[in-house]
Design an enzyme around this catalytic site. Structure first.
Site, PDB file in Angstrom:
ATOM      1  CG  ASP A  95      -6.242  -7.049   0.162  1.00  0.00           C
ATOM      2  OD1 ASP A  95      -6.611  -7.818   0.115  1.00  0.00           O
ATOM      3  OD2 ASP A  95      -5.857  -5.898   1.510  1.00  0.00           O
ATOM      4  CE1 TYR A 131      -6.112  -0.373   3.428  1.00  0.00           C
ATOM      5  CE2 TYR A 131      -5.264  -1.078   2.008  1.00  0.00           C
ATOM      6  CZ  TYR A 131      -6.696  -1.246   3.369  1.00  0.00           C
ATOM      7  OH  TYR A 131      -6.416  -2.624   3.679  1.00  0.00           O
ATOM      8  CE  LYS A 151      -9.636  -5.072   1.737  1.00  0.00           C
ATOM      9  NZ  LYS A 151      -7.887  -4.380   1.373  1.00  0.00           N
ATOM     10  CG  HIS A 184     -12.760  -1.654   3.541  1.00  0.00           C
ATOM     11  ND1 HIS A 184     -11.681  -0.330   2.707  1.00  0.00           N
ATOM     12  CD2 HIS A 184     -11.537  -1.815   4.514  1.00  0.00           C
ATOM     13  CE1 HIS A 184     -10.655  -0.692   3.789  1.00  0.00           C
ATOM     14  NE2 HIS A 184     -10.292  -1.458   4.741  1.00  0.00           N
TER      15      HIS A 184
END
Ligand code: A2P
Length: 314
Positions: free
Chosen positions: A43, A48, A77, A110
């Site tokens: 994931d 990130y 996302k 997201h």
């Protein structure tokens, strides 16, 4: 491993590796180790800040023949600053370039929040959902499927009303809602709604995300890993507390994506998918629901923002 089956019969392994908070320098080794010991679901997310390092490892393992692309389930996302019909495919192409992949298995919106800035500071950094409607962003997600950039599309942090908003005019209905979910936040109502509408669920922060930035923490926070009920069930079966927490969503047919960069804990977490909890364990854990969020969305609701906590969570 148990899988979640999508309408076209694609199968997503029910336990995957979370990569939020996995730092550059750590994340590549964690993903390599995870795939080597049997993880098949990773994931990711553009925000990130570690997709490029994950991509180097994915390419290395696929090129060397250790794993085939088709054996992996890769999710990513769309960040808030790329909402809007035209922006979505470009954002996904950037993620694919970073991950060194031709396609994703699953691409998620997201947050139901649209922003001008990566991380909004003032009210002016936000778009309202009247200015950039979720249905427009969803049309961009559908375009990604049409272009073969992703096999499935879904959302994250969406409440029932937001799901209804994008479903109304959709040509492809959302197939996944990834939300915070653990025994302190059982999400019964949302889970029932998603089941009724054939939307699968993924649980994030299943261990309480203790490595969140300090700005996202409260001093009086509850601890999942130290909870007495969780620990009593763990002792009774010879499991670790984390394994109890990870098996709990799996028993409910909900995917779960624990983050770890530690080889021992990676193994411990993966093994949780194959354990069992009794009906009595499940009902004891169900009693822990206090609607408590570790990721409460306050960062979207500062002064001048068009977003509110009530609007976010319903
Ligand atoms: P680490 O990466 O050093 O293993 P969440 O998945 O809820 O976001 O939680 C991630 C946090 O939980 C990280 O700090 C991670 O640390 C830690 N963690 C991961 N697996 C375990 C485990 N089996 N037992 C205890 N802590 C864990």
């Amino acid at each position: 491993m148990q899988t979640l089956t999508f309408a076209n019969h694609d199968q997503m392994p029910i336990l995957g590796l979370g990569t939020w908070k996995s730092k550059p320098g750590d994340v590549g080794d964690a993903v390599r180790e995870a795939i080597r010991i049997g993880y098949r679901h990773i994931d990711c997310a553009a925000i990130y800040g570690n997709e490029a390092e994950i991509g180097i490892v994915l390419e290395e393992l696929i090129r060397s023949g250790e794993i085939r692309r088709e054996e992996l389930w890769i999710t990513s996302k769309l960040w808030n600053s790329a909402h809007g019909k035209e922006q979505v495919p470009a954002a996904l192409k950037k993620t694919l370039a970073d991950l060194r992949l031709d396609y994703l298995d699953l691409y998620l919106v997201h947050w139901p929040v649209a922003t001008r800035a990566l991380f909004p500071v003032t009210g002016g950094d936000f778009f309202s959902l009247e200015e950039v409607p979720l249905s427009e962003t969803w049309a961009g997600m559908e375009a990604c499927v049409a272009q073969g950039l992703t096999r499935h599309i879904g959302v994250s942090n969406f409440n029932i009303q937001n799901l209804a908003t994008i479903s109304r005019d959709a040509s492809i209905l959302p197939e996944m809602n990834q939300v915070e979910l653990h025994p302190f936040l059982a999400q019964e109502q949302l889970v029932a709604h998603c089941r009724q509408h054939n939307i699968q669920l993924t649980a994030y922060s299943p261990l309480g995300s203790g490595d969140r930035p300090a700005t996202m923490k409260k001093s009086d926070e509850l601890s999942l890993l130290e909870n007495e009920t969780v620990n009593a069930i763990a002792r009774a079966h010879g499991y670790s507390p984390a394994q109890v927490l990870l098996r709990w969503p799996v028993e409910r047919g909900i995917a779960v994506i624990p983050k770890s960069v530690n080889p021992t804990r990676l193994r411990e977490n993966l093994a949780a998918a194959e354990l069992t909890l009794t009906a009595e364990d499940m009902s004891e854990l169900a009693k822990l629901d206090v609607n408590f969020r570790y990721v409460n969305g306050e960062f979207w609701t500062g002064e001048g923002s068009p977003y509110t906590l009530d609007g976010l969570w319903g």
